[in-house]
Design a protein around this motif. Structure first.
Motif, PDB file in Angstrom:
ATOM      1  N   GLU A  94      -5.264   1.274   2.498  1.00 29.54           N
ATOM      2  CA  GLU A  94      -5.055   0.045   3.272  1.00 29.54           C
ATOM      3  C   GLU A  94      -5.344   0.275   4.734  1.00 29.54           C
ATOM      4  O   GLU A  94      -5.961  -0.547   5.409  1.00 29.54           O
ATOM      5  CB  GLU A  94      -3.618  -0.459   3.090  1.00 29.54           C
ATOM      6  N   GLU A  95      -4.870   1.432   5.255  1.00 30.41           N
ATOM      7  CA  GLU A  95      -4.983   1.681   6.689  1.00 30.41           C
ATOM      8  C   GLU A  95      -6.440   1.719   7.164  1.00 30.41           C
ATOM      9  O   GLU A  95      -6.749   1.303   8.263  1.00 30.41           O
ATOM     10  CB  GLU A  95      -4.268   2.982   7.067  1.00 30.41           C
ATOM     11  N   HIS A 106       0.823  -1.211   0.000  1.00 27.06           N
ATOM     12  CA  HIS A 106       0.000   0.000   0.000  1.00 27.06           C
ATOM     13  C   HIS A 106       0.858   1.262   0.000  1.00 27.06           C
ATOM     14  O   HIS A 106       2.027   1.233   0.380  1.00 27.06           O
ATOM     15  CB  HIS A 106      -1.025   0.000   1.135  1.00 27.06           C
ATOM     16  N   ASP A 142       4.665  -4.907   3.277  1.00 27.48           N
ATOM     17  CA  ASP A 142       4.158  -3.729   3.995  1.00 27.48           C
ATOM     18  C   ASP A 142       5.383  -3.180   4.714  1.00 27.48           C
ATOM     19  O   ASP A 142       6.487  -3.357   4.201  1.00 27.48           O
ATOM     20  CB  ASP A 142       3.016  -4.179   4.930  1.00 27.48           C
ATOM     21  N   SER A 143       5.248  -2.588   5.886  1.00 26.69           N
ATOM     22  CA  SER A 143       6.431  -2.085   6.604  1.00 26.69           C
ATOM     23  C   SER A 143       7.539  -3.125   6.599  1.00 26.69           C
ATOM     24  O   SER A 143       7.287  -4.290   6.869  1.00 26.69           O
ATOM     25  CB  SER A 143       6.109  -1.861   8.075  1.00 26.69           C
ATOM     26  N   ASP A 148       5.625   2.566   7.812  1.00 22.30           N
ATOM     27  CA  ASP A 148       4.345   1.989   7.372  1.00 22.30           C
ATOM     28  C   ASP A 148       3.593   3.004   6.535  1.00 22.30           C
ATOM     29  O   ASP A 148       2.994   3.928   7.090  1.00 22.30           O
ATOM     30  CB  ASP A 148       3.537   1.590   8.602  1.00 22.30           C
ATOM     31  N   PRO A 149       3.601   2.872   5.210  1.00 23.54           N
ATOM     32  CA  PRO A 149       4.026   1.750   4.386  1.00 23.54           C
ATOM     33  C   PRO A 149       5.235   2.047   3.517  1.00 23.54           C
ATOM     34  O   PRO A 149       5.602   1.224   2.680  1.00 23.54           O
ATOM     35  CB  PRO A 149       2.846   1.619   3.447  1.00 23.54           C
TER      36      PRO A 149
HETATM   37 ZN   LIG Z   1       0.904  -0.841   6.412  1.00 25.40          ZN
END
Ligand SMILES: [Zn+2]
Length: 717
Positions: free
Chosen positions: A398-399, A351, A427-428, A361-362
């Motif tokens: 996404e969040e 994302h 992701d992260s 993130d991200p």
């Molecule tokens: Zn994320």
């Protein structure tokens, strides 16, 4: 036993002329060296400096979904990908994206206190003082204005509510205060609501991610006193994505539910707070002393209440529908040309939206995806074209609840059903241990990829590094670690990132890969470039390694003559999971008969063994790509789809995968064989037996498909 594919390796090893290069599942030996050479080329392309620049650009300003900042990041990505010669398009969706307008939290008795609800800037980190930051809030909690006594409910897990009930502490009509950790935040709020609470506060106790763990930002990586964890509290166990369009894509002019009809929206107000705001409230709780496992690291004696602390909580939102921008780059495969309608897709996504700046993130993961795109584009300029089509996707929203990826999957369901082979997610990514989550059928494949990439921490192969690790680790995106063994297993996927719609709704074998990242600044205003430089992968060594992993995984999946799936790993995993469920059954119980599953598992395992033998025989023959081989490949691709059921899981039909689902009451953590397992856990014996029959039928169809693959493979002689 180590890898499931060991017999295959052994079969290869008895060659008259053993090849000097490591075997590659799905490639004939004459292709191994060519493929390895190309991968060596690919490995040399990723550059730390570029990864740094991408983060600089994407994390420069707040870029939450629906905001101009998010649109700017999408535009940057599209321009960059186009610049590298990749076919790029932006797909737009519309979703319910609430922004907070009112947030008030005050204690009205026994003393007055007004919560700050703000994260102060850090002088040495200019990003923390920017405009347009989205204030701390929980997305999809209700608008509301309530005043009630407070009750402390530990992590807000089912057993915590049970415990209070036994103590005689009633939550009805109260405001629950729970701490972050252990379970997904949405379930804490949902359980508070189900237990009769009129509001819910979720705070970050320093025991989980603050001073108890290490120094706090800016001295260290952990959450400072005023740091708040934003996050979605959508009831994602029912369905993720836009709450107003369950099961279909939400585009301009498409059908929408009303907010009242949307089952994933909570009915009580919820607010996340810092420990600095929580401490004065917890200090005013009396009532029973809570057990040691309920106590955090704050200088207070933890009591459950209710009261006398009484709080006034008011939250309101601008409930607008806002645009989402998914950026999709495509590298068309030659396969489509050779076999007309037989194009297959290998998709890799991450994302791009953040809660605030989102360096970790991200953007850490999105940067790796961008550098992987550049790596492939360089190879392409050198003349390489994949057999299968590769799609690189940057998801929006996404969040808020996996909005962009879910709407995209819902829009393209039919085409995905016909074409998608594998979905890879990241992701992260930080500099912790490597974490490999995914579908069991991809276990030997990803083990082979990790065998061929060096772990920056140990200089061993990533595969050995993962295998050597004995202690459980914190999974990326908040997943719960599974007990670890010496042998290599992928972790089952629950929820927490964009693979959910692909795996659980569309039945596409999925992987979620990355290095574990610290969570001290998770979803706060402090997740910035400066934090990442100092406390995470500042020199981008790990990001470079992840780019290598992703590039190699995509090259192999796109170019293999036969998709490198292994259904022996699936049957072995299902066998393990069935044993876990058997242990949960009451002793000497005849309540649930698991035999129908065992029967079909034996068939699936035999079918997988035969397929492995045929694959190794094919490999020896070294038959080049042909129409017949394409049929085998198509059958292999379809096998994963047989794991879906059309009517879905009980009480949540959006979730159609019979093997994997996020737990109804755990959130992040996976429930494998969810239909049977959750019925057994709830002691619903009739439903359990029904689900056993359903799963047995699913496994029967899967086994038949694998048997078909073997027959087709034999015919390639
Ligand atoms: Zn994320």
């Amino acid at each position: 036993m180590k890898l499931r594919s060991l017999p295959y390796f052994l079969a290869i090893a008895v060659y008259a002329q053993p090849p000097a290069v490591a075997p590659l599942r799905g490639f004939s030996p004459d292709q191994w060296k060519i493929e390895h050479d190309r991968e060596e080329q690919a490995k040399a392309i990723p550059q730390a400096e570029r990864l740094h620049i991408y983060m600089d650009r994407m994390a420069a300003k707040p870029h939450h979904a629906g905001s101009p900042g998010s649109k700017a990041v999408a535009d940057y990505l599209a321009a960059q990908l186009t610049d590298w010669g990749l076919e790029t398009r932006v797909e737009t969706f519309q979703a319910l994206i609430p922004y907070p307008t009112t947030r008030t939290l005050e204690m009205t008795a026994p003393v007055r206190f007004r919560a700050k609800l703000a994260e102060p800037p850090i002088p040495d980190d200019p990003s923390t003082a920017q405009e347009n930051q989205l204030q701390p809030f929980n997305a999809y909690g209700a608008s509301g204005d309530v005043t009630a006594p407070l009750v402390y409910v530990n992590y807000g897990q089912p057993e915590d509510f049970e415990y209070l009930k036994k103590l005689g502490v009633d939550i009805k009509g109260k405001i629950a205060i729970v701490r972050y950790g252990r379970s997904w935040r949405g379930l804490k709020a949902k359980l508070a609501q189900e237990n009769g609470a009129v509001g819910c506060l979720i705070y970050s106790d320093p025991r989980e991610d603050g001073f108890f763990q290490s120094d706090v930002y800016p001295q260290g990586p952990m959450r400072p006193a005023d740091g708040v964890q934003r996050g979605s509290v959508m009831d994602m166990a029912l369905y993720p994505g836009d709450p107003l369009s369950p099961g279909w894509a939400s585009e301009a002019g498409s059908k929408r539910l009303t907010r009242e009809e949307a089952k994933t929206l909570l009915k009580i107000p919820v607010l996340p707070i810092s420990w600095a705001d929580a401490l004065p409230l917890l200090q005013q709780l009396t009532g029973p002393l809570v057990p040691e496992s309920w106590r955090g690291a704050l200088p207070v004696t933890y009591h459950s209440g209710p009261g006398p602390a009484t709080v006034h909580l008011q939250v309101d939102f601008d409930w607008s529908t806002r645009p989402l921008y998914d950026v999709i780059a495509t590298i068309p495969g030659s396969f489509a040309k050779d076999h007309a309608d037989k194009d297959q897709w290998v998709i890799y996504g991450n994302h791009h939206d953040a809660w605030v700046n989102g360096a970790s993130d991200p953007v850490s993961g999105a940067s790796v995806l961008l550098e992987t795109a550049r790596t492939l584009s360089v190879l392409r300029k050198q003349g390489w074209q994949p057999r299968r089509t590769i799609m690189l996707a940057f998801w929006d929203g996404e969040e808020y609840g996996l909005l962009g990826s879910t709407e995209w999957v819902e829009k393209h369901t039919d085409e995905l059903d016909r074409k998608a082979a594998v979905y890879i997610n990241s992701d992260s990514s930080g500099r912790g241990p490597f974490i490999a989550g995914g579908s069991a059928s991809l276990e030997p494949f990803i083990a082979e990829v990790l065998r061929d990439v060096t772990d920056p921490a140990t200089s061993k192969s990533l595969l050995d590094a993962v295998r050597d690790r004995r202690t459980p680790v914190v999974a990326i995106a908040g997943g719960t670690p599974e007990p670890r063994e010496r042998e290599f297993h992928v972790e089952s996927l629950g929820s927490g990132s964009d693979y959910v719609a692909f795996l659980d709704h569309a039945g596409i074998a999925s992987l979620n890969l990355g290095f574990a990242s610290g969570d001290g600044v998770y979803h706060s205003v402090y997740d910035t470039l400066a934090w990442y430089q100092q406390f995470s992968d500042g020199d981008r060594t790990y990001s470079k390694t992840l780019t290598q992993v992703m590039s190699i995984a995509l090259l192999r999946l796109a170019d293999a003559q036969v998709l490198p799936f292994d259904f022996g790993s699936l049957s072995a995993s299902v066998t393990r999971w069935i044993e876990e469920i058997r242990k949960q059954l009451p002793r000497a119980s005849a309540k649930v008969d698991l035999r129908p599953i065992s029967v079909q598992l034996m068939r699936l395992s035999a079918a997988a063994k035969t397929y492995d033998e045929e694959l190794s025989a094919w490999s020896k023959r070294g038959v080049p790509a042909s129409e017949k081989l394409a049929k085998v490949d198509e059958s292999i691709r379809k096998t994963e789809r047989t794991l879906l059921s059309t009517d879905g899981l009980p009480r949540r039909d959006w979730y159609r995968n019979q093997i994997y689902a996020p737990g109804m009451l755990t959130g992040y953590a996976a429930k494998t064989l969810p239909g049977v397992r959750e019925a057994v856990e709830a002691q619903q014996w009739d439903e359990a037996n029904q689900q056993v029959r359903k799963l047995a039928e699913t496994l029967r169809v899967a086994a038949a498909e694998v048997e078909g693959s073997s027959r087709l493979l034999k015919q390639t002689q």
